[in-house]
Motif scaffolding. Sequence first.
Motif, PDB file in Angstrom:
ATOM      1  N   ALA B 113      11.338   3.726  -5.618  1.00  0.00           N
ATOM      2  CA  ALA B 113      12.205   4.661  -5.116  1.00  0.00           C
ATOM      3  C   ALA B 113      11.373   5.762  -4.154  1.00  0.00           C
ATOM      4  N   GLY B 114      10.273   6.125  -4.072  1.00  0.00           N
ATOM      5  CA  GLY B 114       9.573   7.034  -3.449  1.00  0.00           C
ATOM      6  C   GLY B 114       8.823   6.164  -2.110  1.00  0.00           C
ATOM      7  N   TYR B 115       8.650   4.885  -2.396  1.00  0.00           N
ATOM      8  CA  TYR B 115       8.002   4.118  -1.252  1.00  0.00           C
ATOM      9  C   TYR B 115       9.001   3.798  -0.241  1.00  0.00           C
ATOM     10  N   TYR B 116       9.980   2.980  -0.676  1.00  0.00           N
ATOM     11  CA  TYR B 116      11.043   2.916   0.375  1.00  0.00           C
ATOM     12  C   TYR B 116      12.145   3.914   0.679  1.00  0.00           C
ATOM     13  N   GLY B 192       1.037  -6.638   2.650  1.00  0.00           N
ATOM     14  CA  GLY B 192       2.512  -6.685   2.053  1.00  0.00           C
ATOM     15  C   GLY B 192       2.661  -5.404   1.191  1.00  0.00           C
ATOM     16  N   ASP B 193       4.188  -5.299   1.221  1.00  0.00           N
ATOM     17  CA  ASP B 193       4.463  -4.116   0.237  1.00  0.00           C
ATOM     18  C   ASP B 193       4.060  -4.031  -1.164  1.00  0.00           C
ATOM     19  N   ALA B 194       4.096  -5.112  -1.771  1.00  0.00           N
ATOM     20  CA  ALA B 194       3.623  -5.208  -3.124  1.00  0.00           C
ATOM     21  C   ALA B 194       2.104  -4.938  -3.226  1.00  0.00           C
ATOM     22  N   ARG B 195       1.280  -5.464  -2.219  1.00  0.00           N
ATOM     23  CA  ARG B 195       0.059  -4.982  -2.123  1.00  0.00           C
ATOM     24  C   ARG B 195      -0.035  -3.641  -2.076  1.00  0.00           C
ATOM     25  N   ILE B 196       0.411  -3.033  -1.093  1.00  0.00           N
ATOM     26  CA  ILE B 196       0.336  -1.591  -0.669  1.00  0.00           C
ATOM     27  C   ILE B 196       0.673  -0.809  -1.930  1.00  0.00           C
ATOM     28  N   ILE B 197       1.742  -0.942  -2.644  1.00  0.00           N
ATOM     29  CA  ILE B 197       2.184  -0.226  -3.695  1.00  0.00           C
ATOM     30  C   ILE B 197       1.290  -0.328  -4.908  1.00  0.00           C
ATOM     31  N   PHE B 198       0.966  -1.550  -5.268  1.00  0.00           N
ATOM     32  CA  PHE B 198       0.177  -1.742  -6.426  1.00  0.00           C
ATOM     33  C   PHE B 198      -1.273  -1.308  -6.360  1.00  0.00           C
TER      34      PHE B 198
END
Lengths: 348, 291
Positions: B113-116, B192-198
């Motif tokens: 929620a916060g990231y997107y 990628g988004d997953a790499r950035i988030i995690f």
Amino acid sequence: MRFAVEPSEGAGRNGVEAAGTPLVEARDVVKHFPLTQGIVSRLQRRPGEVLKAVDGVSLVIAPGETVGLVGESGCGKTTFGRCLVRLYEPTSGEIRFRGEDVLTHDAATTRRLRRSIQMIFQDPYSSLNPRKTVKAALGEVLTVHRLCPENEIPARVGELLERVGLSAAMGDRYPRQFSGGQRQRIGIARALAVDPVFIVADEAVSALDVSIQAQVINLLMRLQEEMGLTFLFIAHNLGVVRHISNRVAVMYLGKIVEIQPASTIFDEPLHPYTKALVRAIPKLDSALGARDTVAAIEGDPPSPIDIPTGCRFHPRCPYAMPICQTVEPPLADQGGGQTVACHLYPGS
Amino acid sequence: MATIQAAPAASRATIREASRPLWRNPSLLMGATLLAIVAGLAIFAPLLTPYGPIDQDLLNAHKPPSWAHPFGTDNFGRDVLTRVLYGARIDLMIGLVPTAITFVTGVLLGAIAGYYGGKIDTILMRVVDVAVAFPFIVLLIAIIAMLGPGLRNMFIAIALVGWISYARIVRGEVLVARNAEYVLAAKTLGFGDARIIFGHVLPNVITPAIVFFMSDAVLNILLGTALSFLGLGPQAPTAEWGRMIQEGRQFIVSGEWWMTTIPGLAILVVGVAFSLIGDGLADLLRVEERV
């Protein structure tokens, strides 16, 4: 030689002349931020307010050139830089890199362009992930883009660190264990890791001490020479830009008002706003009597939500004429590489 | 250019961290020890007591503490000590299982929620608003009423409602972190988004959620015991602290204090253990975060 300049880049690198194909071409780039509305005005169907951060910027950058982009805080220069590296999606306009559309939605092209266009960030204290060692941070870039085999990563990371004037042994440390200037070097090394062609340096030295600023600027100039880089150097301080730039573009309230070679702009500023900026550069030799006759700019820049009609500088301009309130002057070529958007000059 | 030596501040930071090893963090150490003891007692319960948790001995019912039954027996003659030991198995599970589930889902949803932002964020946060508008325990009771009582359904109910706190905590932190320059840098580098988030966002925002996990474990134990006190948790004759208190409640007036006090104290000890760990972790992670 990993740092070797690509063959297609080799020729005419040091030239300022925009002959041949430009590297970066921005045409009428616009970035508006819609402001969030309260529920009441939304129910009343009021048109939403829009913050016009970048309001039609065109800029052509030749390979090997350094263009300085200056202006007050809030004039949209960072927003424009972020559009170029595609951190922001421009509201309208066109950005081309070697003739290729940067704003494409093709994932593979975007990925390739991300490698060519890099950014150096303003704040060395927040631009590095505090949880990653330098080695891990740089290694990650190499891994993601598969730039070198896994077992060569440590060597390559060391090479990058040495390239920016740090030692390979520093790779095991965390960002907090470095000073501001060192962190900025790490940020530069990170941008270099993908072998970029074009780098947007967003206030890259503004947060540093003056003595460190000079070191980092010299580093950037040396890297430019060695790797054939092209820079857009964003700063709010003309003095810093003077040293590094071939050309200087002055931005005011979302538009470029003047572009000139760095060799002339400091002696012959054309636009009244540029004149005021040049006058604001501290000089050691300015005797009391030798004051410039140009008045300092008064007041704050108008709100980018409610931009003045006509020339956007007219409410603060000491030379404002009636026409300035109604007609917006276009950028007009004054010869000698000088371009200005002001009714005081012919062609506008 | 000559190699530049690290700033002296750097070595000082290292020393400060090195001088604070685990044993210098008394809260964490005490809490962890306490929890380890409770867990050990729960695991080795069959070796520590000759009785079974549901073995009835009606001839010895209502007996006060004695050598044979150090914490007395209940109205069915079951050994209270044995039941408290076996009960620890269930109550530690109540503390950890639903909390772990809500931690993972809450952190994930909050981060997304916060990231997107945008629509995903709006929808998720409206769901949170609606859920928060209900009294927590009433909502739980309603869910369990629909699913039927029992340990598993109690876990499901807590999992359905408990993620909200984590989502809120993490979302708030991510909203700040997503504009940090190191996140922007990761984007320009084409991660990628997953790499950035995690890899970049979560490691920098997870601390408050981890600390909250520990207090949430306490809350969930209290909640779980409260629910089973109300008869919504594990059913008789399972040994569970909340249920034991409920069963012993009617004998308090006749002076048979041990049936309620002992499981009550057990809840207290586990609660204190988790709280101490939470405090200690907050301390430890803050030191590490000093940038």
